[in-house]
Motif scaffolding. Structure first.
Motif, PDB file in Angstrom:
ATOM      1  N   THR A  96     -20.184  34.948  27.878  1.00  0.00           N
ATOM      2  CA  THR A  96     -20.683  34.422  26.602  1.00  0.00           C
ATOM      3  C   THR A  96     -20.362  32.942  26.445  1.00  0.00           C
ATOM      4  N   GLY A  97     -19.221  32.514  26.984  1.00  0.00           N
ATOM      5  CA  GLY A  97     -18.877  31.096  26.898  1.00  0.00           C
ATOM      6  C   GLY A  97     -19.829  30.224  27.690  1.00  0.00           C
ATOM      7  N   SER A  98     -20.190  30.665  28.901  1.00  0.00           N
ATOM      8  CA  SER A  98     -21.131  29.869  29.688  1.00  0.00           C
ATOM      9  C   SER A  98     -22.517  29.859  29.045  1.00  0.00           C
ATOM     10  N   ALA A  99     -22.917  30.995  28.472  1.00  0.00           N
ATOM     11  CA  ALA A  99     -24.211  31.031  27.782  1.00  0.00           C
ATOM     12  C   ALA A  99     -24.180  30.169  26.528  1.00  0.00           C
ATOM     13  N   ALA A 100     -23.040  30.176  25.826  1.00  0.00           N
ATOM     14  CA  ALA A 100     -22.925  29.343  24.616  1.00  0.00           C
ATOM     15  C   ALA A 100     -22.980  27.864  24.963  1.00  0.00           C
ATOM     16  N   LEU A 101     -22.323  27.462  26.030  1.00  0.00           N
ATOM     17  CA  LEU A 101     -22.377  26.059  26.438  1.00  0.00           C
ATOM     18  C   LEU A 101     -23.784  25.655  26.855  1.00  0.00           C
ATOM     19  N   ALA A 102     -24.495  26.552  27.533  1.00  0.00           N
ATOM     20  CA  ALA A 102     -25.871  26.250  27.924  1.00  0.00           C
ATOM     21  C   ALA A 102     -26.761  26.108  26.698  1.00  0.00           C
ATOM     22  N   ALA A 103     -26.574  26.978  25.712  1.00  0.00           N
ATOM     23  CA  ALA A 103     -27.382  26.896  24.495  1.00  0.00           C
ATOM     24  C   ALA A 103     -27.055  25.638  23.697  1.00  0.00           C
ATOM     25  N   MET A 104     -25.758  25.265  23.644  1.00  0.00           N
ATOM     26  CA  MET A 104     -25.372  24.078  22.878  1.00  0.00           C
ATOM     27  C   MET A 104     -25.806  22.792  23.558  1.00  0.00           C
ATOM     28  N   SER A 105     -25.976  22.821  24.879  1.00  0.00           N
ATOM     29  CA  SER A 105     -26.439  21.609  25.551  1.00  0.00           C
ATOM     30  C   SER A 105     -27.892  21.313  25.204  1.00  0.00           C
ATOM     31  N   GLU A 106     -28.671  22.356  24.918  1.00  0.00           N
ATOM     32  CA  GLU A 106     -30.059  22.148  24.531  1.00  0.00           C
ATOM     33  C   GLU A 106     -30.205  21.929  23.029  1.00  0.00           C
ATOM     34  N   ARG A 107     -29.423  22.677  22.237  1.00  0.00           N
ATOM     35  CA  ARG A 107     -29.494  22.544  20.772  1.00  0.00           C
ATOM     36  C   ARG A 107     -28.076  22.496  20.224  1.00  0.00           C
ATOM     37  N   PRO A 108     -27.554  21.299  19.927  1.00  0.00           N
ATOM     38  CA  PRO A 108     -26.169  21.169  19.460  1.00  0.00           C
ATOM     39  C   PRO A 108     -25.887  21.873  18.128  1.00  0.00           C
ATOM     40  N   MET A 110     -26.375  24.803  17.433  1.00  0.00           N
ATOM     41  CA  MET A 110     -26.057  26.202  17.708  1.00  0.00           C
ATOM     42  C   MET A 110     -24.551  26.445  17.869  1.00  0.00           C
ATOM     43  N   PHE A 111     -23.728  25.416  17.643  1.00  0.00           N
ATOM     44  CA  PHE A 111     -22.295  25.529  17.893  1.00  0.00           C
ATOM     45  C   PHE A 111     -21.657  26.677  17.109  1.00  0.00           C
ATOM     46  N   GLY A 112     -21.937  26.753  15.825  1.00  0.00           N
ATOM     47  CA  GLY A 112     -21.315  27.779  14.981  1.00  0.00           C
ATOM     48  C   GLY A 112     -21.680  29.183  15.413  1.00  0.00           C
ATOM     49  N   ARG A 113     -22.951  29.415  15.683  1.00  0.00           N
ATOM     50  CA  ARG A 113     -23.394  30.741  16.104  1.00  0.00           C
ATOM     51  C   ARG A 113     -22.822  31.112  17.470  1.00  0.00           C
ATOM     52  N   ALA A 114     -22.764  30.139  18.352  1.00  0.00           N
ATOM     53  CA  ALA A 114     -22.259  30.407  19.698  1.00  0.00           C
ATOM     54  C   ALA A 114     -20.772  30.755  19.656  1.00  0.00           C
TER      55      ALA A 114
END
Length: 139
Positions: A96-108, A110-114
């Motif tokens: 989940t951490g790697s997926a969260a970092l990938a999502a935040m790199s595209e849309r910052p 998304m930090f709270g949800r990730a």
């Protein structure tokens, strides 16, 4: 020293031997392991069925030994609960951490949800800790 600690080296050797057997001889290794497990199961059933009947004097004499063994078993169960849940949480946080970092790199934004998803994965370890506390409290 409890029998559990004495059995750990034997279990480690059995695990290494089983791994070696399965790598060298796939099909016959599985058959050999299943046959060995069935033989051990049959032996345990025979020992359980033909065990001596406990008299009241024997039960009274073994009460302190049984209590100590039960406490030791509860501590081993608590350590297994904590270790298993911690390993599970580590694996969950890794994915989940790697997926969260990938999502935040595209849309910052998304930090709270990730971070909520990563926090839920970390909660798995807390569940194991709660189970361990319950087990130790009942020992």
């Amino acid at each position: 020293m409890t029998p559990w600690l004495l059995a750990l080296p034997v279990l480690a050797l059995v695990a290494v031997g089983a791994t070696w057997l399965l790598r060298r001889h796939r099909r016959s290794g599985v058959i050999a392991l299943v046959a060995t497990n069935l033989a051990v199961l049959a032996g345990a059933a025979i020992v359980l069925a033909t065990g001596p009947a406990a008299s009241a004097a024997t039960v009274a004499a073994e009460t302190s030994t049984t209590t100590t063994a039960a406490n030791g078993s509860a501590l081993i169960a608590a350590s297994i609960a904590v270790a298993g849940s911690s390993i599970g949480a580590a694996i969950a946080v890794a994915y989940t951490g790697s997926a969260a970092l990938a999502a935040m790199s595209e849309r910052p934004e998304m930090f709270g949800r990730a971070m909520v998803v990563v926090g839920l994965a970390e909660g798995i370890a807390i569940y194991g800790l709660i189970i361990a506390i319950i087990l130790i409290g009942q020992a």
